[in-house]
Write a protein that holds these residues in place. Structure first.
Motif, PDB file in Angstrom:
ATOM      1  N   ARG A  76       0.840  -1.201   0.000  1.00 32.42           N
ATOM      2  CA  ARG A  76       0.000   0.000   0.000  1.00 32.42           C
ATOM      3  C   ARG A  76       0.876   1.251   0.000  1.00 32.42           C
ATOM      4  NH1 ARG A  76      -1.129   2.996   4.589  1.00 32.42           N
ATOM      5  NH2 ARG A  76       0.290   4.238   3.358  1.00 32.42           N
ATOM      6  N   ASP A  80       1.100   4.311  -2.765  1.00 28.58           N
ATOM      7  CA  ASP A  80       1.004   5.746  -2.452  1.00 28.58           C
ATOM      8  C   ASP A  80       2.126   6.536  -3.122  1.00 28.58           C
ATOM      9  OD1 ASP A  80      -1.211   5.234  -0.925  1.00 28.58           O
ATOM     10  OD2 ASP A  80      -0.164   5.290   0.995  1.00 28.58           O
ATOM     11  N   LEU A  83       1.342   6.822  -6.815  1.00 32.16           N
ATOM     12  CA  LEU A  83       0.222   7.737  -7.049  1.00 32.16           C
ATOM     13  C   LEU A  83       0.722   9.184  -7.011  1.00 32.16           C
ATOM     14  CD1 LEU A  83      -2.794   8.383  -7.416  1.00 32.16           C
ATOM     15  CD2 LEU A  83      -3.045   8.287  -4.932  1.00 32.16           C
ATOM     16  N   GLU A  87       0.264  12.061  -9.922  1.00 33.79           N
ATOM     17  CA  GLU A  87      -0.382  13.362  -9.696  1.00 33.79           C
ATOM     18  C   GLU A  87       0.563  14.511 -10.078  1.00 33.79           C
ATOM     19  OE1 GLU A  87      -2.156  13.497  -5.812  1.00 33.79           O
ATOM     20  OE2 GLU A  87      -3.649  11.985  -6.346  1.00 33.79           O
ATOM     21  N   TYR A 106       3.580  10.087 -18.427  1.00 31.63           N
ATOM     22  CA  TYR A 106       2.431   9.835 -17.547  1.00 31.63           C
ATOM     23  C   TYR A 106       1.949   8.392 -17.706  1.00 31.63           C
ATOM     24  CZ  TYR A 106      -2.168   9.607 -15.577  1.00 31.63           C
ATOM     25  OH  TYR A 106      -3.247   9.184 -14.846  1.00 31.63           O
ATOM     26  N   SER A 107       1.919   7.929 -18.944  1.00 28.70           N
ATOM     27  CA  SER A 107       1.453   6.565 -19.210  1.00 28.70           C
ATOM     28  C   SER A 107       2.308   5.541 -18.457  1.00 28.70           C
ATOM     29  CB  SER A 107       1.501   6.319 -20.718  1.00 28.70           C
ATOM     30  OG  SER A 107       1.006   5.057 -21.024  1.00 28.70           O
ATOM     31  N   ARG A 110       1.534   5.773 -14.654  1.00 26.90           N
ATOM     32  CA  ARG A 110       0.251   5.180 -14.229  1.00 26.90           C
ATOM     33  C   ARG A 110       0.289   3.664 -14.354  1.00 26.90           C
ATOM     34  NH1 ARG A 110      -3.690   3.749 -18.051  1.00 26.90           N
ATOM     35  NH2 ARG A 110      -3.223   4.430 -20.169  1.00 26.90           N
ATOM     36  N   GLU A 111       1.074   3.156 -15.308  1.00 24.16           N
ATOM     37  CA  GLU A 111       1.207   1.699 -15.390  1.00 24.16           C
ATOM     38  C   GLU A 111       1.899   1.172 -14.126  1.00 24.16           C
ATOM     39  OE1 GLU A 111       2.919   0.613 -19.171  1.00 24.16           O
ATOM     40  OE2 GLU A 111       1.154   1.396 -20.226  1.00 24.16           O
ATOM     41  N   TYR A 113       1.710   2.612 -11.184  1.00 26.15           N
ATOM     42  CA  TYR A 113       0.702   2.698 -10.122  1.00 26.15           C
ATOM     43  C   TYR A 113      -0.271   1.526 -10.213  1.00 26.15           C
ATOM     44  CZ  TYR A 113      -3.098   4.500  -7.206  1.00 26.15           C
ATOM     45  OH  TYR A 113      -4.066   4.636  -6.238  1.00 26.15           O
ATOM     46  N   GLU A 114      -0.690   1.232 -11.434  1.00 24.24           N
ATOM     47  CA  GLU A 114      -1.643   0.145 -11.626  1.00 24.24           C
ATOM     48  C   GLU A 114      -1.051  -1.186 -11.162  1.00 24.24           C
ATOM     49  OE1 GLU A 114      -3.291   2.743 -15.274  1.00 24.24           O
ATOM     50  OE2 GLU A 114      -2.559   0.737 -15.774  1.00 24.24           O
ATOM     51  N   VAL A 117      -1.136  -1.296  -7.375  1.00 26.40           N
ATOM     52  CA  VAL A 117      -2.478  -1.567  -6.843  1.00 26.40           C
ATOM     53  C   VAL A 117      -2.825  -3.049  -7.039  1.00 26.40           C
ATOM     54  CG1 VAL A 117      -4.943  -1.054  -7.104  1.00 26.40           C
ATOM     55  CG2 VAL A 117      -3.274   0.807  -7.109  1.00 26.40           C
ATOM     56  N   GLU A 118      -2.458  -3.587  -8.189  1.00 27.02           N
ATOM     57  CA  GLU A 118      -2.706  -5.019  -8.422  1.00 27.02           C
ATOM     58  C   GLU A 118      -1.951  -5.863  -7.397  1.00 27.02           C
ATOM     59  OE1 GLU A 118      -4.798  -6.385 -10.455  1.00 27.02           O
ATOM     60  OE2 GLU A 118      -5.367  -4.596 -11.577  1.00 27.02           O
ATOM     61  N   PHE A 120      -0.979  -4.938  -4.437  1.00 28.35           N
ATOM     62  CA  PHE A 120      -1.641  -4.724  -3.149  1.00 28.35           C
ATOM     63  C   PHE A 120      -2.819  -5.693  -3.024  1.00 28.35           C
ATOM     64  CE2 PHE A 120      -4.907  -1.912  -0.921  1.00 28.35           C
ATOM     65  CZ  PHE A 120      -4.392  -2.081   0.355  1.00 28.35           C
ATOM     66  N   GLY A 121      -3.589  -5.807  -4.094  1.00 30.76           N
ATOM     67  CA  GLY A 121      -4.730  -6.721  -4.106  1.00 30.76           C
ATOM     68  C   GLY A 121      -4.295  -8.176  -3.968  1.00 30.76           C
TER      69      GLY A 121
END
Lengths: 135, 268
Positions: A76, A80, A83, A87, A106-107, A110-111, A113-114, A117-118, A120-121
Motif C-alpha cells: 500500500r 502511495d 500515485l 499526480e 504519464y502513461s 500510471r502503469e 501505479y496500476e 495496486v494489483e 496490493f490486491g
C-alpha cells in the motif's frame, strides 16, 4: 516526501483524503519505525467479510499472518508513492501542455501505479487465504 | 474503406466529423475520470479505494492519448484540459464536448452508495467497451491504434465492476445481492442508450449515415446493442444477478451524433 503541486481543483486532494482513512499520508515515515499495528487497524476492514466480521488485531495475528500483513501494508505504501508521481505528472501536463513525451511519461507512471495496486490486491488475497484457514 | 494515417491530408468534411467524435471521446474520458474521482467518497474499504483511484488515473490517461492525436490535427487541446481542470463541475459546452452522462448534474443523480459504483462498471461499462471497441477498426489509423490500447483497459474496468460487485455481496450477503438487483435497471437504461438511436426508421440519428459512410463509425447501433447485451448478460451472471426485463434505453445520456453539425475550430 514533498507534496506535489496541486491542480486548481480539489478532486485529487479529496481522493487522497479518502485514502488517508486507510493510512495514506504517511509517506515520510521510515519503514523501520513504522507503527504497523496502527496501520493494520486502518486497513483490516479489507478482511471483514460476512463470514468473519471481526478481524484480529495485529498483535493477535500469528507469525505467518503478521508477515503477510506487513507485505500487504508495504505494498500500500508503494502504491502511495507511485500515485504521488502520477499526480505530479498531471500537474506537469496541465502547466506545460500536452505533448507526446509528457503523455508517455504519464502513461509509464500510471502503469507503475496500476501494477502497485494489483500487487496490493494480490497481497490481500494471500493474507485472506491465511486468515480463512485459521478461522 | 479509404483509410488515412498521420500526416495525410484529410478531406474537410471528413476531418470535421472525425474531430467531433475524437473530441467527444477525449473530453469525456477526462470528464468521466473526474466523475469517478468524486465517487471515491463511497469507497468502503482500502482495496476498493485504491482500485477506484487506479481507474481515475487510467481514464485521464485515455483523455491525454486522444487529445495528443487531436493536437496533430490542429486542435488547441490544452484549452480543453484547462477548461475541464478549472471547471470540473460545469465545463463550458462551447469549449468541451462532454457526453451528457458524464456531466455532474446527470451523473450525481445515479450514485448513492458504493453498490452503485460497482454496478456502474458492471452494467454501463460494457456499453463503453462495445462502443469504443468499434474505433479500433475505423478509417483514421492513429485513432484506431490508440483505441486498441484503450479498449484493453476498458475491459479491465469491466473486470473491476465484476470484482467490486462480488465483493459487495461477499461482505453484505444475500440482502445486498437483492439490493443490487433492484438497482440494475437504472444503469441498464444508460447502457442501452449509449450508442444513440437506431440507424434506420423515423427516429434515426441525423448524422449516423455520414459517419458510417466515411468509416469513422464501423458498426450500427443495433450491432453495438447486441454486443452490449451479450457482455452484460455474461457479467451479471458471473456476479449472481439477472438482466431485468422491459428496460427502455435512455438516449439523452448518449454520445450525441448531432453535435457533428458544428466543426471544431483548429489552430492552423
Amino acid at each position: 516526501m514533498a507534496q506535489a503541486a496541486e491542480l486548481p481543483n480539489k478532486l485529487f486532494a479529496n481522493g487522497r483524503g479518502v485514502l488517508a482513512k486507510f493510512g495514506y499520508g504517511r509517506l515520510d515515515h521510515d519503514p523501520a519505525v513504522e507503527d504497523w499495528p496502527a496501520m493494520w487497524d486502518l486497513l483490516k476492514g479489507d478482511f471483514a467479510v460476512a463470514a468473519r466480521p471481526e478481524v484480529p488485531s495485529f498483535g493477535q495475528l500469528g507469525a505467518a499472518e503478521q508477515a503477510a500483513a506487513m507485505d500487504y501494508m508495504r505494498r500500500r505504501i508503494e502504491a502511495d508513492h507511485s500515485l504521488e508521481i502520477c499526480e505530479r505528472l498531471h500537474v506537469e501536463l496541465f502547466a506545460g501542455g500536452i505533448d507526446t513525451a509528457r503523455v508517455e511519461r504519464y502513461s509509464a507512471a500510471r502503469e507503475t501505479y496500476e501494477t502497485c495496486v494489483e500487487e496490493f490486491g494480490e497481497a490481500r488475497e494471500r493474507l485472506e487465504a491465511l486468515l480463512r484457514r485459521k478461522s | 474503406m479509404k483509410t488515412y494515417d498521420k500526416g495525410d491530408v484529410l478531406p474537410d468534411d471528413y476531418k470535421a466529423l472525425l474531430l467531433n467524435l475524437m473530441a467527444f471521446q477525449g473530453d469525456s474520458e477526462y470528464a468521466g475520470a473526474q466523475r469517478v474521482a468524486e465517487n471515491m467518497r463511497f469507497a468502503p474499504r482500502p482495496e476498493e479505494a485504491y482500485r477506484l483511484s487506479k481507474k481515475v488515473m487510467e481514464e485521464m490517461g485515455h483523455g491525454y492519448y486522444i487529445w495528443n492525436l487531436m493536437q496533430d490535427l490542429g486542435v488547441d487541446v490544452d484549452a480543453r484540459l484547462q477548461e475541464l481542470v478549472r471547471n470540473p463541475d460545469n465545463p463550458d459546452p462551447k469549449k468541451v464536448n462532454v457526453i451528457n452522462g458524464f456531466r455532474k448534474e446527470n451523473w450525481s443523480t445515479w450514485f448513492e452508495c458504493w453498490e452503485d459504483v460497482a454496478l456502474f462498471s458492471t452494467v454501463v461499462t460494457p456499453a463503453a467497451v462495445a462502443f469504443l471497441g468499434q474505433y479500433r477498426d475505423c478509417s483514421y489509423l492513429p485513432w484506431a491504434r490508440v483505441n486498441v490500447r484503450i479498449h484493453k483497459e476498458e475491459h479491465g474496468h469491466l473486470a473491476f465492476g465484476v470484482w467490486a460487485s462480488k465483493r459487495c455481496i461477499e461482505f453484505g450477503g444475500e440482502k445486498t445481492r437483492e439490493f443490487m438487483q433492484d438497482r440494475v435497471a437504472k444503469f441498464m437504461r444508460v447502457g442501452l442508450g449509449f450508442y444513440g438511436r437506431p440507424s434506420s426508421g423515423g427516429n434515426k440519428s441525423a448524422m449516423f449515415d455520414k459517419y458510417y459512410e466515411y468509416g469513422i463509425k464501423v458498426k450500427k447501433p443495433e450491432e453495438l446493442q447486441a454486443e452490449y447485451m451479450e457482455l452484460l448478460e455474461s457479467r451479471l451472471k458471473d456476479v449472481g444477478l439477472e438482466v431485468p426485463k422491459g428496460v427502455e434505453p435512455d438516449y439523452d445520456m448518449r454520445v450525441g451524433y448531432e453535435g457533428a453539425d458544428k466543426p471544431l475550430e483548429t489552430v492552423n
